[in-house]
Design a protein around this motif. Sequence first.
Motif, short mmCIF file in Angstrom:
data_model
loop_
_atom_site.label_atom_id
_atom_site.label_comp_id
_atom_site.label_asym_id
_atom_site.label_seq_id
_atom_site.Cartn_x
_atom_site.Cartn_y
_atom_site.Cartn_z
N GLU A 105 3.64 10.88 -7.85
CA GLU A 105 4.43 9.75 -8.33
C GLU A 105 5.46 9.33 -7.29
O GLU A 105 5.66 8.13 -7.03
CB GLU A 105 5.12 10.12 -9.64
N LYS A 106 6.11 10.29 -6.66
CA LYS A 106 7.07 9.98 -5.60
C LYS A 106 6.38 9.31 -4.41
O LYS A 106 6.90 8.34 -3.83
CB LYS A 106 7.78 11.25 -5.14
N LEU A 107 5.21 9.82 -4.04
CA LEU A 107 4.46 9.25 -2.92
C LEU A 107 4.05 7.81 -3.22
O LEU A 107 4.05 6.95 -2.32
CB LEU A 107 3.23 10.10 -2.61
N SER A 108 3.71 7.53 -4.47
CA SER A 108 3.27 6.18 -4.84
C SER A 108 4.40 5.16 -4.66
O SER A 108 4.13 3.98 -4.38
CB SER A 108 2.79 6.18 -6.29
N LYS A 109 5.63 5.60 -4.82
CA LYS A 109 6.77 4.70 -4.70
C LYS A 109 7.24 4.54 -3.25
O LYS A 109 8.13 3.73 -2.97
CB LYS A 109 7.92 5.20 -5.56
N ALA A 134 -9.11 4.31 0.97
CA ALA A 134 -8.36 3.39 0.10
C ALA A 134 -7.85 2.23 0.95
O ALA A 134 -7.67 2.37 2.16
CB ALA A 134 -7.19 4.12 -0.54
N PRO A 135 -7.59 1.07 0.35
CA PRO A 135 -7.00 -0.03 1.11
C PRO A 135 -5.59 0.32 1.56
O PRO A 135 -4.87 1.01 0.84
CB PRO A 135 -7.00 -1.19 0.12
N ILE A 136 -5.22 -0.15 2.74
CA ILE A 136 -3.95 0.24 3.32
C ILE A 136 -2.76 -0.28 2.52
O ILE A 136 -1.67 0.33 2.54
CB ILE A 136 -3.86 -0.24 4.79
N ASP A 137 -2.93 -1.37 1.77
CA ASP A 137 -1.81 -1.99 1.07
C ASP A 137 -1.72 -1.59 -0.40
O ASP A 137 -0.93 -2.16 -1.15
CB ASP A 137 -1.90 -3.51 1.18
N LYS A 138 -2.52 -0.62 -0.82
CA LYS A 138 -2.51 -0.22 -2.22
C LYS A 138 -2.60 1.29 -2.35
O LYS A 138 -3.50 1.91 -1.80
CB LYS A 138 -3.67 -0.88 -2.97
N PHE A 139 -1.67 1.89 -3.10
CA PHE A 139 -1.67 3.34 -3.31
C PHE A 139 -2.57 3.69 -4.49
O PHE A 139 -2.59 2.99 -5.51
CB PHE A 139 -0.26 3.86 -3.58
N ALA A 181 -9.47 7.75 -2.59
CA ALA A 181 -8.09 7.51 -3.00
C ALA A 181 -7.14 7.79 -1.85
O ALA A 181 -7.48 8.48 -0.89
CB ALA A 181 -7.74 8.38 -4.20
N SER A 182 -5.93 7.27 -1.96
CA SER A 182 -4.89 7.56 -0.96
C SER A 182 -4.55 9.05 -0.98
O SER A 182 -4.38 9.68 0.07
CB SER A 182 -3.63 6.75 -1.26
N VAL A 183 -4.42 9.60 -2.18
CA VAL A 183 -4.08 11.01 -2.36
C VAL A 183 -5.08 11.62 -3.33
O VAL A 183 -5.34 11.06 -4.41
CB VAL A 183 -2.65 11.19 -2.89
N ARG A 184 -5.62 12.76 -2.96
CA ARG A 184 -6.64 13.43 -3.77
C ARG A 184 -6.12 14.75 -4.30
O ARG A 184 -5.48 15.51 -3.58
CB ARG A 184 -7.90 13.68 -2.93
N ARG A 237 -8.92 1.34 9.78
CA ARG A 237 -9.62 2.43 9.07
C ARG A 237 -9.48 2.33 7.57
O ARG A 237 -10.46 2.49 6.83
CB ARG A 237 -9.06 3.79 9.54
N LEU A 238 -8.27 2.08 7.08
CA LEU A 238 -8.01 2.04 5.64
C LEU A 238 -8.31 0.65 5.10
O LEU A 238 -7.43 -0.19 4.94
CB LEU A 238 -6.56 2.43 5.35
N ASN A 239 -9.58 0.39 4.83
CA ASN A 239 -10.02 -0.95 4.43
C ASN A 239 -10.82 -0.95 3.13
O ASN A 239 -11.55 -1.90 2.85
CB ASN A 239 -10.85 -1.58 5.55
N ALA A 240 -10.70 0.14 2.35
CA ALA A 240 -11.42 0.29 1.08
C ALA A 240 -12.92 0.50 1.28
O ALA A 240 -13.67 0.50 0.30
CB ALA A 240 -11.17 -0.90 0.16
N GLY A 241 -13.35 0.69 2.51
CA GLY A 241 -14.75 1.00 2.80
C GLY A 241 -14.85 2.36 3.45
O GLY A 241 -13.84 2.95 3.87
N CYS A 242 -16.06 2.87 3.59
CA CYS A 242 -16.29 4.16 4.26
C CYS A 242 -15.39 5.26 3.67
O CYS A 242 -14.77 6.04 4.40
CB CYS A 242 -16.08 4.04 5.76
N VAL A 243 -15.30 5.29 2.37
CA VAL A 243 -14.55 6.31 1.62
C VAL A 243 -13.08 6.32 2.04
O VAL A 243 -12.52 7.36 2.41
CB VAL A 243 -15.18 7.71 1.78
#
Length: 362
Positions: free
Chosen positions: A274-278, A306-311, A320-323, A298-304
């Motif tokens: 939750e802290k990381l998301s903020k 997450a998009p760089i602008d969304k947590f 996902a950004s965090v697993r 790299r972070l483009n929602a492809g190739c496993v």
Amino acid sequence: MSKTLETSPNARINKTLLDRYAKLEIPENKVIVTYIWFDDCIRSKERVLNLAPTSVNDIPIWCAGHGEDDGSLSEWYLHPCAIYKDPFRGGKHILVWCETYSGDGKPSITNHRNNCAKIAVKCSAEEPWFGIEQEYLFLDNDGQPLGWPKNGYPGPIGPYYCGVGAESVYGRDIVDAHLRACLYSGIRIFGTNAEVLPGQWEFQVGPSSSVSVCDDLWVGRFLLQRIAEEFGVSVTLDPKPVRGEWFGSGCHTNVSTKSMRASGGIEAINEAIEKLSKSHEKHIKAYDPNGGKDNERRLNAGCVTAPIDKFSSGIADRSASVRIPKTVADAGCGYLEDRRPASNCDPYMVVATMLSTICLDE
């Protein structure tokens, strides 16, 4: 034989000639110390000491020019901070990882170890542990990924990840040499594996403390480049070394605290997420040396990814950004994996930023 081994000057050298010199006795009171540091790239040079050091305090501070050297007040001080055994010379000879300081005595612009150590002290009560997964790609002498056809592309992604066989795996000899060199040197290396992109590999360091895991990763990077040099192969840490629908390279960072590892620690893990998301934007800026610009590819929602602008976060979700690993969810305690750091990140910045968010609520 690959084109690299035919055309690289390093690979063409007859290395058996080195044996006659490697067998020469070095005087008992002489120790070769390889100073290693980072400015715009990893650098190293050797110094001969008259006494075997027992700690970093026994190794002299030295000077070196740096990547922005204009000849005027351009020297940096090299402060030894971690000792490793030398896998190239063996015996009493050592490698020493150094922090860099400017002429005014302040940490240089690329010295993020100093700040990381200060933050780690503030978080010591939570006993944070880190494990870092370094992905990289081997390049042939012509700049193409090792093993790739010279006028085309390899077969579709599928058999390369943790693959076996000459048609799927390129560079295993270098990887095995690197693993053994790391173990000999004292790096806390956890493992290696072939990755999704042909010619792409990964090695993992840790789990260990905040600063130590970063020291190990930097020296592990040095050893990788130094060993690949002997094979006439290059290593790239570019987060997206091949354009298109080919996987990039990351530096996934696993973290746990005493609270996360305790029974019922899943609650602390969820609180950390939750802290990381903020603080997503802050972390993206710290997770590659160009403030997120390298990771944009790299972070483009492809190739496993997450998009760089969304947590995002999830259990066993590698996109996902965090697993949260499935085994952690099953046990109800353990660690989380931040999949956002780029392969060319400075681990001290990654660790310091994670600690400041998770432990210090900054």
